[in-house]
Scaffold this active site. Structure first.
Site, PDB file in Angstrom:
ATOM      1  N   GLU A 103       0.728  -1.143  -0.012  1.00 22.40           N
ATOM      2  CA  GLU A 103      -0.019  -0.036   0.102  1.00 22.40           C
ATOM      3  C   GLU A 103       0.932   1.262  -0.153  1.00 22.40           C
ATOM      4  O   GLU A 103       1.935   1.425   0.745  1.00 22.40           O
ATOM      5  CB  GLU A 103      -0.991   0.059   1.125  1.00 22.40           C
ATOM      6  CG  GLU A 103      -1.870  -1.186   1.127  1.00 22.40           C
ATOM      7  CD  GLU A 103      -2.771  -1.452   2.256  1.00 22.40           C
ATOM      8  OE1 GLU A 103      -2.958  -0.463   3.174  1.00 22.40           O
ATOM      9  OE2 GLU A 103      -3.082  -2.573   2.693  1.00 22.40           O
ATOM     10  N   CYS A 116       3.654   8.570   0.292  1.00 22.97           N
ATOM     11  CA  CYS A 116       3.949   8.206   1.282  1.00 22.97           C
ATOM     12  C   CYS A 116       4.452   6.500   0.852  1.00 22.97           C
ATOM     13  O   CYS A 116       3.280   6.038   0.123  1.00 22.97           O
ATOM     14  CB  CYS A 116       3.056   8.077   2.215  1.00 22.97           C
ATOM     15  SG  CYS A 116       3.513   7.099   3.736  1.00 22.97           S
ATOM     16  N   CYS A 123       5.342  -5.729   8.849  1.00 25.50           N
ATOM     17  CA  CYS A 123       6.413  -5.256   9.646  1.00 25.50           C
ATOM     18  C   CYS A 123       6.665  -6.296  10.969  1.00 25.50           C
ATOM     19  O   CYS A 123       5.880  -6.600  11.522  1.00 25.50           O
ATOM     20  CB  CYS A 123       6.176  -3.801  10.019  1.00 25.50           C
ATOM     21  SG  CYS A 123       7.443  -3.043  11.155  1.00 25.50           S
ATOM     22  N   CYS A 127       4.772  -2.470  17.017  1.00 24.98           N
ATOM     23  CA  CYS A 127       4.280  -1.382  17.963  1.00 24.98           C
ATOM     24  C   CYS A 127       2.740  -1.572  17.850  1.00 24.98           C
ATOM     25  O   CYS A 127       2.137  -1.834  16.998  1.00 24.98           O
ATOM     26  CB  CYS A 127       4.631  -0.015  17.018  1.00 24.98           C
ATOM     27  SG  CYS A 127       6.688   0.298  16.752  1.00 24.98           S
ATOM     28  N   CYS A 130      -0.361   0.200  15.678  1.00 25.81           N
ATOM     29  CA  CYS A 130      -0.057   0.359  14.236  1.00 25.81           C
ATOM     30  C   CYS A 130      -0.619  -0.959  13.598  1.00 25.81           C
ATOM     31  O   CYS A 130      -0.231  -1.907  13.874  1.00 25.81           O
ATOM     32  CB  CYS A 130       1.445   0.408  14.025  1.00 25.81           C
ATOM     33  SG  CYS A 130       1.957   0.389  12.236  1.00 25.81           S
ATOM     34  N   GLY A 172       5.818  -1.105   7.143  1.00 22.99           N
ATOM     35  CA  GLY A 172       7.328  -1.570   7.311  1.00 22.99           C
ATOM     36  C   GLY A 172       8.030  -0.351   8.057  1.00 22.99           C
ATOM     37  O   GLY A 172       8.192   0.698   8.014  1.00 22.99           O
ATOM     38  N   ASN A 303      -4.380   7.702  15.152  1.00 23.92           N
ATOM     39  CA  ASN A 303      -5.561   7.444  14.079  1.00 23.92           C
ATOM     40  C   ASN A 303      -6.118   5.864  14.330  1.00 23.92           C
ATOM     41  O   ASN A 303      -5.229   4.916  14.339  1.00 23.92           O
ATOM     42  CB  ASN A 303      -4.800   7.229  12.634  1.00 23.92           C
ATOM     43  CG  ASN A 303      -4.431   8.455  12.080  1.00 23.92           C
ATOM     44  OD1 ASN A 303      -5.241   9.473  12.180  1.00 23.92           O
ATOM     45  ND2 ASN A 303      -3.270   8.763  11.994  1.00 23.92           N
ATOM     46  N   CYS A 346      -1.511   7.811   8.855  1.00 21.66           N
ATOM     47  CA  CYS A 346      -0.406   7.251   9.251  1.00 21.66           C
ATOM     48  C   CYS A 346      -0.853   5.696  10.263  1.00 21.66           C
ATOM     49  O   CYS A 346      -1.674   5.932  11.094  1.00 21.66           O
ATOM     50  CB  CYS A 346       0.299   8.082  10.379  1.00 21.66           C
ATOM     51  SG  CYS A 346       0.807   9.423   9.583  1.00 21.66           S
TER      52      CYS A 346
HETATM   53  N1  SAH Z   1       8.096   2.000  10.658  1.00 19.94           N
HETATM   54  C1  SAH Z   1       8.587   3.346  10.254  1.00 19.94           C
HETATM   55  C2  SAH Z   1       7.536   4.024   9.519  1.00 19.94           C
HETATM   56  C3  SAH Z   1       6.225   3.805   9.584  1.00 19.94           C
HETATM   57  S1  SAH Z   1       4.730   4.755  10.272  1.00 19.94           S
HETATM   58  C4  SAH Z   1       8.573   3.824  11.871  1.00 19.94           C
HETATM   59  O1  SAH Z   1       7.804   3.220  12.534  1.00 19.94           O
HETATM   60  O2  SAH Z   1       8.945   5.099  11.898  1.00 19.94           O
HETATM   61  C5  SAH Z   1       4.849   6.558  10.181  1.00 19.94           C
HETATM   62  C6  SAH Z   1       4.724   6.895  11.366  1.00 19.94           C
HETATM   63  O3  SAH Z   1       3.121   6.671  11.665  1.00 19.94           O
HETATM   64  C7  SAH Z   1       5.366   6.235  12.672  1.00 19.94           C
HETATM   65  O4  SAH Z   1       5.822   7.287  13.352  1.00 19.94           O
HETATM   66  C8  SAH Z   1       4.576   5.414  13.442  1.00 19.94           C
HETATM   67  O5  SAH Z   1       4.935   5.142  14.573  1.00 19.94           O
HETATM   68  C9  SAH Z   1       3.191   5.999  13.242  1.00 19.94           C
HETATM   69  N2  SAH Z   1       2.251   5.386  13.638  1.00 19.94           N
HETATM   70  C10 SAH Z   1       1.978   4.000  13.626  1.00 19.94           C
HETATM   71  N3  SAH Z   1       0.593   3.588  13.699  1.00 19.94           N
HETATM   72  C11 SAH Z   1      -0.157   4.895  14.185  1.00 19.94           C
HETATM   73  C12 SAH Z   1      -1.500   5.058  14.521  1.00 19.94           C
HETATM   74  N4  SAH Z   1      -2.420   4.167  14.617  1.00 19.94           N
HETATM   75  N5  SAH Z   1      -1.791   6.236  14.694  1.00 19.94           N
HETATM   76  C13 SAH Z   1      -0.757   7.530  14.358  1.00 19.94           C
HETATM   77  N6  SAH Z   1       0.572   7.388  14.187  1.00 19.94           N
HETATM   78  C14 SAH Z   1       0.883   5.946  14.066  1.00 19.94           C
HETATM   79 FE1  SF4 Z   2       6.189   0.231  14.494  1.00 12.93          FE
HETATM   80 FE2  SF4 Z   2       6.518   1.385  12.072  1.00 12.93          FE
HETATM   81 FE3  SF4 Z   2       6.338  -1.288  12.026  1.00 12.93          FE
HETATM   82 FE4  SF4 Z   2       4.240   0.243  12.474  1.00 12.93          FE
HETATM   83  S1  SF4 Z   2       5.508   0.119  10.606  1.00 12.93           S
HETATM   84  S2  SF4 Z   2       4.893  -1.630  13.477  1.00 12.93           S
HETATM   85  S3  SF4 Z   2       5.004   1.910  13.658  1.00 12.93           S
HETATM   86  S4  SF4 Z   2       8.045   0.089  13.117  1.00 12.93           S
END
Ligand code: SAH
Ligand code: SF4
Length: 356
Positions: A103, A116, A123, A127, A130, A172, A303, A346
Site C-alpha cells: 500500500e 508515502c 512489519c 508497535c 499500528c 514496514g 489514528n 499514518c
Molecule cells: N516503520 C516506520 C515508518 C512507518 S509509520 C516507523 O515506525 O517510523 C509512520 C509513523 O506513523 C510512525 O511514527 C509510526 O509510529 C506512526 N504510527 C503508527 N501507527 C499509528 C497510528 N495508529 N496512529 C498514528 N500514528 C501511527
Molecule cells: Fe512500528 Fe513502524 Fe513497524 Fe508500524 S511500521 S509496527 S510503527 S516500526
C-alpha cells in the site's frame, strides 16, 4: 553485434526499476552496447515516462528489441486506487509478482504533493498501535518494488507536478530493509532519472540504531524522522518494542549524530495516545529532549485501527500538549490527518478498507 548469452534459461531479467544507471550500463555492456545508452533509457523511462522500449526512438532497433533480455519494464499491477471525497488523498494497492500486496498513499495539500511509500509488506516490530505491526512481517520489498510505487503514483497523477516529496512512512520499517531502501533512494535521486532531491526525501525509523549510523555513512543527506512516541524507557519499551534493544539514550545519540553529519534537523515523531503519553509531564520531558537535540517535533494524533482500544486525544488536548512544548521546542507541528476515511492515514496501512 555479437550475441552474448546474458541469461541462463531459467532466469528472467531483473526489473528495470531496481537497476542503477551504472548497473544497467554494465548489463548493456554484456550485449556490446556502450554505456551512454543507459543514460538514454533512463531519460525515456524517468523523464519521458515511457514504459515500452518500442517507443525509444533514439535507440537502435536491435537494442529496442533486445532490451527485454537486459531488464523488464513492466510495473506491478495497480490492484486498486481509492480516493477521499475531496480527491486530495489517494491510497494505492499494488499487487506484486508473488501476490503480495503493498500500500502507498499520495497526499495533496495547498503547498505540495507527497508520496508515502512502503518498504516492507507488513512489519516485524509490532508497535501495538499500528495496523502494519498487527500483520507481522510478510516480506521485504526489493528496490524495484519500492521505486515502482513512486512510478505508479506519478503515472496516476500524470506527472503534472514537477516536484513532489517522498516519505518512507508507509508499511514496514525502512531501516530493517536497509539495502533495498538505500538502493531505491539512489535510483530515485539519480540526476539522469527522476532527480528527486535529498531534501525532498524523509526516512522514518522506529529506532534501529546501527542502521542509523550506517545511513549517515551513505552521505545521502536525506531527512531522518525518528518515531519517539515516549520519553521514558519504561513507556517506550511498551509502545515501540524495539526500544528494549536500543533504548532512548542510544537512539537520541544516534539521531544527534545523524543530524550533525547530514546537516539536517531530525524530526521527532510523537503519536499522541490519549491518557497514555499525552500528559503535561510527557510534554515537559519531550521539550527537554528537543531542546538538547537539533530537531523538529511532529505530533501525530492517534489514528484508529480496528480492534485496538487506544484513544485519540481531543483537538483541545493536542493543542494543550503543543502549547506546553513551544517554549522549549520552537519547531512543533501537528500532522494533519489525511486519508482517514479510506484507511490511508499514518499507521492505518495493513489491508484495511476498500480495495486493500
Ligand atoms: N516503520 C516506520 C515508518 C512507518 S509509520 C516507523 O515506525 O517510523 C509512520 C509513523 O506513523 C510512525 O511514527 C509510526 O509510529 C506512526 N504510527 C503508527 N501507527 C499509528 C497510528 N495508529 N496512529 C498514528 N500514528 C501511527
Ligand atoms: Fe512500528 Fe513502524 Fe513497524 Fe508500524 S511500521 S509496527 S510503527 S516500526
Amino acid at each position: 553485434m555479437t550475441r552474448l548469452p546474458i541469461l541462463t534459461p531459467d532466469s528472467s531479467p531483473p526489473s528495470f526499476y531496481g537497476l542503477s544507471r551504472s548497473t544497467l550500463g554494465e548489463r548493456l555492456g554484456g550485449l556490446g552496447v556502450p554505456p551512454y545508452r543507459a543514460d538514454q533509457i533512463y531519460t525515456w523511462v524517468y523523464r519521458k515516462h515511457h514504459r515500452d522500449a518500442a517507443g525509444m526512438t533514439n535507440l537502435p532497433s536491435g537494442l529496442r528489441e533486445r532490451l527485454t533480455e537486459v531488464c523488464g519494464l513492466s510495473l506491478p499491477r495497480v490492484a486498486s486506487v481509492n480516493s477521499t471525497s475531496d480527491d486530495l488523498t489517494h491510497k494505492f494497492v499494488l499487487e506484486l509478482h508473488d501476490g503480495a500486496r503493498v500500500e502507498s498513499v499520495s497526499m495533496r495539500t495547498a503547498r505540495r504533493l507527497t508520496f508515502c511509500i512502503s518498504s516492507q509488506v507488513g512489519c516485524a516490530l509490532k508497535c501495538p498501535f499500528c495496523a502494519t505491526g498487527l500483520m507481522g512481517l510478510q516480506r521485504n520489498l526489493q528496490a524495484d518494488e519500492i521505486v515502482a510505487q513512486v512510478i505508479a503514483m506519478g503515472d496516476f497523477h500524470a506527472w503534472r507536478d514537477d516536484r513532489f516529496n517522498l516519505v518512507f512512512m508507509g508499511m514496514g520499517e525502512p531501516l530493517a530493509n536497509y539495502r533495498a531502501v538505500v538502493d531505491a533512494i539512489r535510483i530515485l535521486h539519480d540526476p539522469r532519472g527522476l532527480n528527486l532531491g535529498a531534501r525532498r526525501i524523509t526516512v522514518s525509523t522506529s529506532g534501529l540504531v546501527p542502521q542509523i549510523h550506517a545511513f549517515a555513512d551513505e552521505h545521502l543527506a536525506v531527512g531522518l524522522a525518528v518515531s519517539l512516541h515516549a520519553t521514558t524507557d519504561q513507556l517506550r519499551d511498551q509502545l515501540v518494542p524495539v526500544n528494549r534493544r536500543w533504548p532512548l539514550a542510544e537512539l537520541l545519540a544516534a539521531a544527534r549524530e545523524y543530524g550533525r553529519r547530514s546537516g539536517r534537523r531530525v524530526t521527532l515523531e510523537y503519536t499522541l495516545l490519549g491518557g497514555v503519553n499525552d500528559g503535561p509531564e510527557d510534554a515537559d520531558r519531550l521539550g527537554r529532549i528537543a531542546r538538547d537535540l537539533p530537531s523538529k517535533i511532529n505530533l501525530i494524533p492517534y489514528n484508529p485501527v480496528p480492534g485496538l482500544s487506544w484513544k485519540r486525544p481531543s483537538a483541545a488536548d493536542v493543542d494543550a500538549f503543543a502549547q506546553r512544548l513551544y517554549p522549549h521546542a520552537p519547531a512543533v507541528t501537528v500532522r494533519k490527518t489525511l486519508g482517514g476515511e479510506i484507511w490511508a492515514a499514518c499507521g492505518q496501512l495493513g489491508g484495511l478498507g476498500p480495495g486493500a
